[in-house]
Design an enzyme around this catalytic site. Structure first.
Site, PDB file in Angstrom:
ATOM      1  N   ASP A 181       0.838  -1.190   0.000  1.00  0.00           N
ATOM      2  CA  ASP A 181       0.000   0.000   0.000  1.00  0.00           C
ATOM      3  C   ASP A 181       0.880   1.249   0.000  1.00  0.00           C
ATOM      4  O   ASP A 181       1.683   1.445   0.922  1.00  0.00           O
ATOM      5  CB  ASP A 181      -0.872  -0.040   1.263  1.00  0.00           C
ATOM      6  CG  ASP A 181      -2.113   0.811   1.125  1.00  0.00           C
ATOM      7  OD1 ASP A 181      -2.021   1.906   0.553  1.00  0.00           O
ATOM      8  OD2 ASP A 181      -3.169   0.365   1.593  1.00  0.00           O
ATOM      9  N   ASP A 182       0.757   2.069  -1.026  1.00  0.00           N
ATOM     10  CA  ASP A 182       1.512   3.340  -1.092  1.00  0.00           C
ATOM     11  C   ASP A 182       3.020   3.141  -1.220  1.00  0.00           C
ATOM     12  O   ASP A 182       3.790   4.007  -0.791  1.00  0.00           O
ATOM     13  CB  ASP A 182       1.283   4.204   0.171  1.00  0.00           C
ATOM     14  CG  ASP A 182      -0.072   4.876   0.217  1.00  0.00           C
ATOM     15  OD1 ASP A 182      -0.861   4.702  -0.718  1.00  0.00           O
ATOM     16  OD2 ASP A 182      -0.322   5.590   1.211  1.00  0.00           O
ATOM     17  N   ASP A 226      -0.341  -0.388  -4.784  1.00  0.00           N
ATOM     18  CA  ASP A 226      -1.547   0.205  -5.399  1.00  0.00           C
ATOM     19  C   ASP A 226      -1.307   1.586  -5.983  1.00  0.00           C
ATOM     20  O   ASP A 226      -1.985   2.004  -6.910  1.00  0.00           O
ATOM     21  CB  ASP A 226      -2.735   0.214  -4.419  1.00  0.00           C
ATOM     22  CG  ASP A 226      -2.428   0.904  -3.102  1.00  0.00           C
ATOM     23  OD1 ASP A 226      -1.292   1.397  -2.921  1.00  0.00           O
ATOM     24  OD2 ASP A 226      -3.327   0.951  -2.244  1.00  0.00           O
ATOM     25  N   ASN A 227      -0.346   2.321  -5.423  1.00  0.00           N
ATOM     26  CA  ASN A 227       0.051   3.617  -5.998  1.00  0.00           C
ATOM     27  C   ASN A 227       1.405   3.980  -5.415  1.00  0.00           C
ATOM     28  O   ASN A 227       1.859   3.367  -4.448  1.00  0.00           O
ATOM     29  CB  ASN A 227      -0.988   4.717  -5.715  1.00  0.00           C
ATOM     30  CG  ASN A 227      -1.385   4.820  -4.255  1.00  0.00           C
ATOM     31  OD1 ASN A 227      -2.483   4.431  -3.870  1.00  0.00           O
ATOM     32  ND2 ASN A 227      -0.485   5.323  -3.428  1.00  0.00           N
ATOM     33  N   CYS A 239      -5.578   4.733  -3.592  1.00  0.00           N
ATOM     34  CA  CYS A 239      -5.787   3.306  -3.327  1.00  0.00           C
ATOM     35  C   CYS A 239      -6.999   2.706  -4.024  1.00  0.00           C
ATOM     36  O   CYS A 239      -6.886   1.793  -4.829  1.00  0.00           O
ATOM     37  CB  CYS A 239      -5.963   3.047  -1.834  1.00  0.00           C
ATOM     38  SG  CYS A 239      -4.701   3.778  -0.808  1.00  0.00           S
TER      39      CYS A 239
END
Ligand SMILES: *[C@@H]1O[C@H](CO)[C@@H](O)[C@H](O)[C@H]1NC(C)=O
Ligand SMILES: *[C@@H]1O[C@H](CO)[C@@H](O)[C@H](O)[C@H]1NC(C)=O
Ligand SMILES: *[C@@H]1O[C@H](CO)[C@@H](O)[C@H](O)[C@H]1NC(C)=O
Ligand SMILES: *[C@@H]1O[C@H](CO)[C@@H](O)[C@H](O)[C@H]1NC(C)=O
Ligand SMILES: *[C@@H]1O[C@H](CO)[C@@H](O)[C@H](O)[C@H]1NC(C)=O
Length: 602
Positions: free
Chosen positions: A42-43, A324-325, A78
């Site tokens: 995540d991130d 996700d990003n 996200c």
């Protein structure tokens, strides 16, 4: 028959009869279908160097697999990014464009019918056993997890809001059971246990498996205010205790765009003040916390690979690792966060290892999250769906023949920018970065989760990488434009888009004037911002159906200047928080047919 040939044969069989893959698998013992292990953090940034600090991931995935170094997300947030990934469709086609209703979140995903129509459902129908643990979507909560339950998984154990990012009080919800709090245990320890448990189930199954493990690290920690008397706090991520002491001297890389002396970007980014030493120290602390939090993920991947090896399934399993990003910290004077279109936000790691995937290879092909669902389909031997906006990534040389190289990435965003992290008046004290917990906001609104929310962060962009060019072009909802030539300006500090400030010597792009290049880029973006399926994959074909144009270079030919001089321009009528088509200006370009007449494409 080798595995790849078997897969190709299988795909043919599928197309011919739409057969159940399971029966096809069983009819050919040698064509044992591959398992897929998908790890999505995540991130996690690529550009800030996070992957240099995870040695086990490097050993198992990078050294034993291929690193796709030009891999991008299409929406740097996200939930929209994840829904795009799980459906193979751009956010303008999912219309899940935010983390919360009305424009996004789990309720919007359900409302749009995707719970019956997304990757795990398709893979399960095709004979896979499917498992998931970790964060699926935002606004998937302890209140709504059962209305309805997520479909498509044989086994699931989801992190739920508002405890998704609570590193020391994660709340999970298994299959159809009620939520369970894991207060006092670190979130990465919890997910490691669950992931290994599902891997055990998967290995016992008589079908190939698709297992997704989605830890929250290195996302910020968010405590939903139970401890703080109702006040939500958002802090740097919290590492496992055994990793707290690591990387004491590490700092955010001091690239040219780190806290630059001159403002950069457009819209609200251009108004950011330069950060003082206190904030810079805090940002370095934030960066170290992310690297420390990732150590748990590094160990998690190590234990999954070890278990696969022990089970003799490692050589029949594709392992795909991504995020996700992306993330920025201090670049362009930005506080920690995502939601921008800069390289830091849209580039993410992508490692793939598995049968036939070259080891230790670095691949330059431009790939995106929209390409992942088509890639999983190809690995599973399924024909691509018509509504896929992307195309399978050539993860093995054998699949190269099916490859549809694309030079473009469609980047889109609606609504609020998000700035994260807390800073306070510790003013130069040596304890800076450890005690900082309070957020002090200057020019931004305070949002519900303790981060600051910046309105009107709505833009559309195209990122283009081809032979001899490396460009980013964006149009914002206030109709400001950006054009960066990353071949000479890799940190995106010099906006080439002509403004009132006259430049004496216009730079050129591929030997043509800036205005001719901008005409092409704008027309390309006009197609991409509302493309669907094939038109997302081959946008030049929409503009010039009869001319076999495949790239910016082709389209820049002088003979087409007339077509591009007369295109409607990408523009917005107002800034909106969601995909409100009336706000989004012209939708259809002029197209050339046989190089003579121009028709409106509908
Ligand atoms: C997984 O779910 C599918 C669809 O419900 C089912 O056909 C299959 O038997 C299940 N696998 C296991 C191991 O239960
Ligand atoms: C931990 O999460 C549970 C919900 O799963 C909640 O009831 C409890 O109050 C939380 N504890 C703290 C200290 O926030
Ligand atoms: C540095 O900037 C932050 C955020 O604007 C502010 O809160 C703090 O007081 C400043 N510190 C100093 C020493 O000027
Ligand atoms: C955001 O955009 C809207 C509509 O275009 C405009 O009315 C508003 O003033 C803008 N807000 C800010 C903070 O720029
Ligand atoms: C996207 O969803 C929003 C919220 O439901 C809706 O208002 C909008 O019309 C939708 N956009 C499109 C293009 O369907």
């Amino acid at each position: 028959m080798n595995l790849i040939a078997a897969i190709a044969g299988l795909a043919a069989a599928q197309i011919a009869v739409g057969a159940n893959v399971q029966s096809v698998f069983q009819s050919d013992q040698r064509a044992s279908p591959p398992n897929i292990l998908f790890v999505i953090t995540d991130d996690q940034d690529l550009e800030l160097g996070s992957v240099s600090y995870t040695p086990r991931i490097a050993k198992h995935l990078r050294d034993q697999g291929t690193f796709f170094r030009n891999h991008f997300v299409t929406t740097s947030l996200c939930c929209p990014s994840r829904v795009s990934l799980w459906t193979g469709r751009q956010a303008h086609n999912t219309n899940v464009t935010d983390v919360n209703p009305p424009y996004g979140g789990y309720p919007k995903f359900v409302e749009r019918g995707f719970n019956e129509n997304f990757l795990p459902v398709w893979l399960q129908d095709a004979g896979y056993n499917t498992y998931y643990t970790g964060k699926l979507f935002n606004s998937h909560t302890i209140e709504n997890y059962h209305s309805p339950h997520v479909k498509g998984f044989n086994g699931s154990d989801f992190l739920l809001d508002p405890y998704t990012y609570s590193y020391r009080n994660s709340t999970y919800q298994r299959n159809h059971d009620p939520p369970v709090s894991h207060e006092g245990k670190h979130t990465t320890d919890v997910i490691t246990g669950k992931a290994l448990g599902f891997l055990e189930d998967a290995l016992e199954g008589d079908r190939p498996f698709f297992l997704t493990v989605a830890p929250v690290a290195p996302h910020s920690n968010i405590d939903p205010g139970v401890l703080q008397g109702g006040r939500v706090t958002m802090t740097a991520p919290i590492p496992l205790m055994r990793h707290e002491h690591l990387f004491e001297d590490v700092k955010v890389p001091r690239t040219d765009n780190f806290n630059p002396d001159n403002p950069s970007g457009v819209s609200w980014i251009r108004g950011l003040p330069q950060q003082n030493q206190t904030v810079v120290d805090y940002n370095d602390h934030f960066y170290r916390s992310r690297l420390r939090a990732l150590q748990g993920v590094d160990e998690l991947v190590d234990s999954l690979v070890a278990r696969l090896e022990e089970s003799d399934q490692l050589d029949n399993t594709y392992i795909i690792y991504t995020s996700d990003n992306g993330f920025h910290i201090g670049q362009h004077r930005l506080p920690p966060g995502k939601t921008c279109g800069f390289e830091e936000d849209i580039r993410v790691p992508l490692f793939v290892r598995g049968p036939g995937v070259p080891a230790g290879q670095v691949e330059d092909a431009v790939t995106t999250h929209i390409d992942l669902a088509p890639t999983f389909f190809q690995l599973a031997g399924l024909p691509a769906r018509q509504d896929f906006d992307g195309t399978a990534i050539p993860v093995t040389p054998d699949l190269d023949g099916t490859r549809h190289v694309h030079e473009h990435v469609t980047v889109e965003y609606w609504g609020r920018g998000v700035a994260e992290g807390f800073f306070s008046d510790v003013g130069g004290s040596p304890s800076v970065g450890i005690k900082i917990e309070q957020q002090r906001l200057t020019q931004f609104h305070t949002g519900p989760d303790g981060a600051s929310m910046i309105p009107n962060n709505t833009y559309k962009s195209v990122r283009l990488l081809g032979e001899g060019y490396n460009l980013y072009y964006s149009v914002w909802c206030n109709n400001e434009h950006e054009l960066y030539d990353l071949s000479t300006d890799s940190y995106q500090l010099h906006n080439l888009y002509p403004s009132n400030t006259r430049v004496t010597e216009e730079p050129q792009i591929l030997g043509r004037s800036l205005s001719q290049a901008i005409n092409r880029l704008d027309a390309l973006l006009l197609v991409l911002k509302s493309c669907q399926g094939a038109t997302c994959i081959d946008p030049w074909g929409v503009l010039q159906p009869a001319d076999s144009i495949r790239s910016l270079q082709d389209a820049l030919d002088e003979q087409y200047d007339g077509l591009y001089d007369n295109q409607p321009q990408v523009s917005f009528d107002w800034c909106d928080a969601g995909y409100i088509i009336e706000a989004e200006g012209p939708q259809t370009p002029l197209t050339s047919r046989h190089g003579i007449s121009w028709d409106v494409w509908v």
